[in-house]
Design a protein around this motif. Structure first.
Motif, PDB file in Angstrom:
ATOM      1  N   PHE A 112       0.816  -1.216   0.000  1.00  0.00           N
ATOM      2  CA  PHE A 112       0.000   0.000   0.000  1.00  0.00           C
ATOM      3  C   PHE A 112       0.853   1.272   0.000  1.00  0.00           C
ATOM      4  O   PHE A 112       0.449   2.298   0.542  1.00  0.00           O
ATOM      5  N   ALA A 208      -4.646  -6.988  -3.026  1.00  0.00           N
ATOM      6  CA  ALA A 208      -5.306  -5.722  -2.706  1.00  0.00           C
ATOM      7  C   ALA A 208      -4.321  -4.558  -2.762  1.00  0.00           C
ATOM      8  O   ALA A 208      -4.650  -3.471  -3.260  1.00  0.00           O
ATOM      9  N   SER A 209      -3.109  -4.787  -2.263  1.00  0.00           N
ATOM     10  CA  SER A 209      -2.098  -3.739  -2.265  1.00  0.00           C
ATOM     11  C   SER A 209      -1.699  -3.347  -3.686  1.00  0.00           C
ATOM     12  O   SER A 209      -1.639  -2.159  -4.029  1.00  0.00           O
ATOM     13  N   VAL A 211      -3.356  -3.891  -6.505  1.00  0.00           N
ATOM     14  CA  VAL A 211      -4.488  -3.295  -7.220  1.00  0.00           C
ATOM     15  C   VAL A 211      -4.684  -1.849  -6.779  1.00  0.00           C
ATOM     16  O   VAL A 211      -4.880  -0.948  -7.604  1.00  0.00           O
ATOM     17  N   SER A 212      -4.612  -1.605  -5.463  1.00  0.00           N
ATOM     18  CA  SER A 212      -4.778  -0.253  -4.941  1.00  0.00           C
ATOM     19  C   SER A 212      -3.698   0.679  -5.466  1.00  0.00           C
ATOM     20  O   SER A 212      -3.984   1.809  -5.899  1.00  0.00           O
ATOM     21  N   ALA A 213      -2.451   0.215  -5.450  1.00  0.00           N
ATOM     22  CA  ALA A 213      -1.344   1.034  -5.946  1.00  0.00           C
ATOM     23  C   ALA A 213      -1.475   1.271  -7.449  1.00  0.00           C
ATOM     24  O   ALA A 213      -1.194   2.367  -7.949  1.00  0.00           O
ATOM     25  N   LEU A 215      -4.304   1.335  -9.249  1.00  0.00           N
ATOM     26  CA  LEU A 215      -5.393   2.289  -9.488  1.00  0.00           C
ATOM     27  C   LEU A 215      -4.949   3.707  -9.170  1.00  0.00           C
ATOM     28  O   LEU A 215      -5.265   4.649  -9.909  1.00  0.00           O
ATOM     29  N   SER A 216      -4.212   3.853  -8.050  1.00  0.00           N
ATOM     30  CA  SER A 216      -3.712   5.174  -7.683  1.00  0.00           C
ATOM     31  C   SER A 216      -2.737   5.694  -8.726  1.00  0.00           C
ATOM     32  O   SER A 216      -2.751   6.881  -9.079  1.00  0.00           O
ATOM     33  N   LYS A 219      -4.711   6.783 -11.785  1.00  0.00           N
ATOM     34  CA  LYS A 219      -5.429   8.037 -11.523  1.00  0.00           C
ATOM     35  C   LYS A 219      -4.476   9.228 -11.577  1.00  0.00           C
ATOM     36  O   LYS A 219      -4.797  10.273 -12.162  1.00  0.00           O
TER      37      LYS A 219
END
Length: 223
Positions: A112, A208-209, A211-213, A215-216, A219
């Motif tokens: 994350f 999850a980490s 995917v979150s990174a 997406l960020s 963006k």
């Protein structure tokens, strides 16, 4: 790959060192008696050195881990001189502490945090290898206390069982469950299913980490 260890490639070197350690442990059946111990200790020290160089960017971690290495070297030397059995077990505990410290340092750097790149993906593999190694040491310590704790593993010097229990650890971590080695005592059974649970949750956390990174990162690039 550059020969210099930087923050953009440090986990690659750590992964290679851990893989070399795992391969050295597998040589138990082909190495003459007595040489195996020096091979495992040599590769362990090499792994320690590479980990320190790779993760030296985490200053607080580095100071603590250097002290662990010094204690490990002292315990190894004293064990060679006096053959005190408790020192051999202390060596195992210090190895586990070192690998746990390495795990925590890498987890802080990749989970994350920041953008996704090749080095970060390899870092997540390193974390997986460290989980398997830490649990293999736990199994060895269980056998020290209870030599009959596992079916398919004979009691004896831990260096001779390291390869078998590392194999069993990763089989458990990935929930393959071949069945050639199995826990016999209640405490061993608890530790085995705890590792299986840790393996499942680790996969979920890493996905999850990443995917979150990702997406960020996407963006931010659009903005």
């Amino acid at each position: 790959m550059s020969g210099k260890i930087t923050q953009s490639n440090n986990f690659i070197y750590t992964a290679l060192a851990l893989i070399a350690l795992l391969i050295s442990a597998s040589l138990v059946n082909v190495m003459p008696e007595g040489i195996l111990e020096y091979i495992i200790e040599g590769f362990t020290l090499l792994t320690f050195g590479v980990c320190i160089l790779s993760l030296r960017f985490d200053k607080a971690w580095t100071r603590f881990m250097v002290s662990i290495i010094i204690c490990w070297l002292a315990a190894t030397l004293l064990y060679r001189l006096f053959a005190i059995e408790m020192l051999d077990y202390l060596i195992l505990v210090l190895m586990m502490v070192f690998f746990w410290g390495t795990f925590r340092s890498i987890a802080r750097q990749i989970l994350f945090v920041g953008d996704v790149d090749t080095n970060k993906v390899i870092g997540s593999i390193v974390l997986f290898l460290l989980i398997g190694l830490i649990w293999s040491i736990i199994y060895i310590l269980i056998i020290v206390v209870s030599p009959q704790a596992f079916n398919g593993v004979d009691g004896g010097p831990w260096r001779h069982n390291l390869s078998q229990l590392t194999y069993f650890s990763f089989v458990t971590l990935t929930t393959l469950g071949y069945g050639d080695i199995s826990p016999r005592t209640p405490f061993a059974q608890v530790m085995v299913y705890m590792e299986a649970i840790a393996g499942v949750f680790y996969m979920a956390i890493v996905v999850a980490s990443l995917v979150s990174a990702g997406l960020s990162q996407t963006k931010n690039s659009r903005e």
